[in-house]
Design an enzyme around this catalytic site. Structure first.
Site, short mmCIF file in Angstrom:
data_model
loop_
_atom_site.label_atom_id
_atom_site.label_comp_id
_atom_site.label_asym_id
_atom_site.label_seq_id
_atom_site.Cartn_x
_atom_site.Cartn_y
_atom_site.Cartn_z
N GLY B 61 2.36 49.78 52.26
CA GLY B 61 2.80 51.07 51.74
C GLY B 61 3.44 50.98 50.38
O GLY B 61 3.01 50.24 49.50
N SER B 62 4.51 51.73 50.24
CA SER B 62 5.00 52.14 48.93
C SER B 62 5.58 51.02 48.08
O SER B 62 6.25 50.12 48.58
CB SER B 62 6.07 53.18 49.13
OG SER B 62 6.69 53.47 47.91
N SER B 63 5.38 51.17 46.78
CA SER B 63 5.96 50.22 45.83
C SER B 63 7.43 50.52 45.60
O SER B 63 8.10 49.80 44.87
CB SER B 63 5.17 50.21 44.53
OG SER B 63 4.86 51.50 44.09
N SER B 64 7.97 51.58 46.20
CA SER B 64 9.42 51.82 46.15
C SER B 64 10.17 50.94 47.15
O SER B 64 11.40 50.96 47.18
CB SER B 64 9.75 53.28 46.46
OG SER B 64 9.36 54.11 45.40
#
Lengths: 421, 140
Positions: B61-64
């Site tokens: 999932g997210s690169s955050s």
């Protein structure tokens, strides 16, 4: 582990010749290069920074440290969404401290020379990296779009490295920057799906979700889809695949630039997963956490609504009834696309139907929805995947036409014939 | 009892009870700042990661996720260590920044699938020592 060879310029930067911020950032790039097994660094032509979304003090401390150290981006750098709508500040119901910190974070990145674009879809702006050029993009949907649809090359960059690459102009020569990692690892054969279903962005969100689950961090390739696939559909596919898996690149044979034919991206013995309408409907239902037909909200634009999506939505709304008075409708987009949608009259049509247009941020990550809204409908596989956990709503995934019909009726309305085909 | 040798993704020392995840996890969207799994679709939704040696096949999932992990490390709600079967750049960056800013080190280690399975089957606290070259995980 492979030795990392640094250029003279890299050595000078490490010695502090380009300032303390560049030195810190290059140390970070090198730490990543060692993990990735890179033997050299590459120069990037642009960067897209995801780190401007507020997740707490650490992100703020980092950008402010770079500012104190005199940091300045070395390449054109766009900014992802923040945690506020700076144009419509009343739309976000965050507490005062979070709002103040989110504003400081956004200002911190702007002070480093990044452009205040505030969009998760930088590929909808006027500058697009050319085929084959190396860039450093963060934000999972932007990464997968740059790699797959534009044929530019970025690895799956995250917060911190994005600004590190922007300040140094350097990234490890690893991952999706290299040819060897751009071959397909799984194949989805969609030849059995109807052209009507494949014409819906929501179906592409479902396919992306499936591809992400099957591929993990690999590279899916799709076969058997018409060459008329739109960028909005590819956007929906990539965003969902990057959410359910770690997909940073996909190919669609006959559509995306690296896959004129299957042999260009896949070995002939890659066994296809055959995707039929039953499978698509099952994933749609898995992404739907709402029970029954109650509906309180409509949320469109994740990733940010494009101008062509505004045109389609305005077309659906032009001569019909407004949204039901009990449904709160939101469309998220960038300020750049909104300016165009305003100029062409689409935005006014959407507002007249009762929707609120949100810019600079997104409805699934900040408290924008009015309190008490329990069930939302969306045509975005990414929104459907994240919203229940992020903002605590139940969600129904449907096509744009189903979304509009539902928001007008005040309850979830399905076109089952579409999903059975 | 036993000892596993893995590859260091990020160096550090930690001791904790293993928490073995049955599915990949995105820290952003999948965990909150109190260190809980909030991913609606995750089989271990509701589990608390804080202080645990988190054993997960891979991130997703997210690169955050790097920001979320850095913030969890800063505020003391992060896992004690991460053990994966493949290196994850996004999580490594979260650990790198937390070490730079706050001198708090969360070790990240990659094991072979066989050793990963041995760790996943073990009971009781484990000690993770991730050095610059390789990492050692002491079981039991």
């Amino acid at each position: 582990m492979a030795d990392l060879e640094l250029s003279e310029e890299d050595e000078a930067m490490l010695a502090g010749d380009h300032g303390e911020a560049a030195k810190l950032c290059l140390r970070m790039v090198i730490a990543l290069a060692r993990v990735r097994g890179a033997t050299r660094l590459l120069t990037v032509e642009s960067a897209h920074v995801d780190g401007c979304l507020y997740h707490g003090q650490a992100g703020l401390d980092f950008v402010e440290r770079l500012g104190e150290l005199g940091g300045r981006v070395a390449v054109p750098t766009t900014l992802n969404v923040g945690s506020l709508d700076l144009r419509h500040p009343d739309l976000v119901h965050a507490d005062a401290e979070t709002t103040a910190n989110a504003r400081r974070l956004m200002a911190g990145y702007t002070a480093l020379g990044c452009k205040p674009t505030w969009t998760c879809a930088p590929y909808q702006l006027t500058h697009r990296p050319a085929f084959g050029t190396h860039v450093a993009w963060a934000e999972s949907n932007a990464i997968v779009f740059a790699n797959s649809v534009l044929g530019a090359r970025t690895d799956r960059y995250g917060d911190f490295l994005d600004i590190g690459a922007a300040i140094t102009g350097r990234v490890p020569d690893a991952g999706l920057h290299r040819d060897v990692h751009r071959h397909a690892t799984i194949r989805l054969d969609c030849a059995g799906l109807s052209r009507r279903l494949l014409g819906e962005d929501a179906a592409w969100g479902v396919l992306g979700h499936l591809a992400g689950r099957l591929a993990g961090s690999g590279v899916p390739v799709l076969t058997g889809v018409p060459a008329t696939v739109t960028e909005d559909q590819l956007k929906a596919f990539g965003a969902a695949a990057a959410s359910s898996g770690g997909v940073g690149l996909f190919h669609v044979v006959g559509v995306t630039p690296e896959a004129p034919e299957l042999a260009a991206v896949a070995s002939p013995d890659l066994v296809p997963h055959v995707v039929d309408a039953d499978r698509v409907r099952a994933i749609r239902d898995e992404l739907t956490t709402a029970h029954g037909t109650d509906l309180d909200a409509l949320c469109l634009g994740t990733p940010h609504f494009s101008l062509t999506e505004f045109e389609r939505l305005a077309g659906l709304l032009a001569d019909g009834a407004p949204f039901h008075h009990t449904v709160s409708a939101y469309v998220t987009t960038s300020r750049a696309v909104l300016a165009e949608a305003d100029r062409l009259g689409y935005a006014e049509t959407v507002r007249s139907a009762g929707a609120r247009i949100v810019v600079d941020t997104c409805t699934y990550l900040t408290p924008i929805l009015d309190a008490g809204l329990r069930t939302a409908m969306t045509n975005s596989g990414k929104w459907a995947w994240y919203a229940p956990g992020n903002i605590g709503v139940d969600v129904a995934l449907g096509s744009l036409a189903e979304c509009v019909a539902s928001a007008r009726a005040g309850r979830i309305v399905r076109d089952e014939a579409l999903w059975a085909s | 009892m036993g000892e596993l040798t893995g590859r260091t993704v990020f160096p550090g020392e930690a001791t904790g009870e293993p928490l073995v995840l049955d599915a990949p996890l995105s820290f952003w969207g999948g965990t909150d700042l109190s260190g809980r799994i909030v991913d609606e679709h995750h089989p271990q939704r509701g589990a608390t990661l804080t202080g645990r040696v988190l054993v997960l096949p891979r991130a997703r999932g997210s690169s955050s996720s790097s920001s979320v992990l850095a913030e969890q490390i800063r505020s003391g709600t992060a896992p004690a260590a991460l053990v994966l079967t493949e290196p994850d750049a996004i999580l490594m960056l979260g650990a790198w920044v937390a070490a730079e800013l706050y001198e708090l080190r969360l070790p990240i280690v990659v094991l072979t699938p066989q050793d990963y399975a041995r760790l996943a089957a073990c009971r009781g606290p484990v000690r993770v020592s991730a050095g610059p070259e390789n990492a050692v995980i002491r079981l039991g």
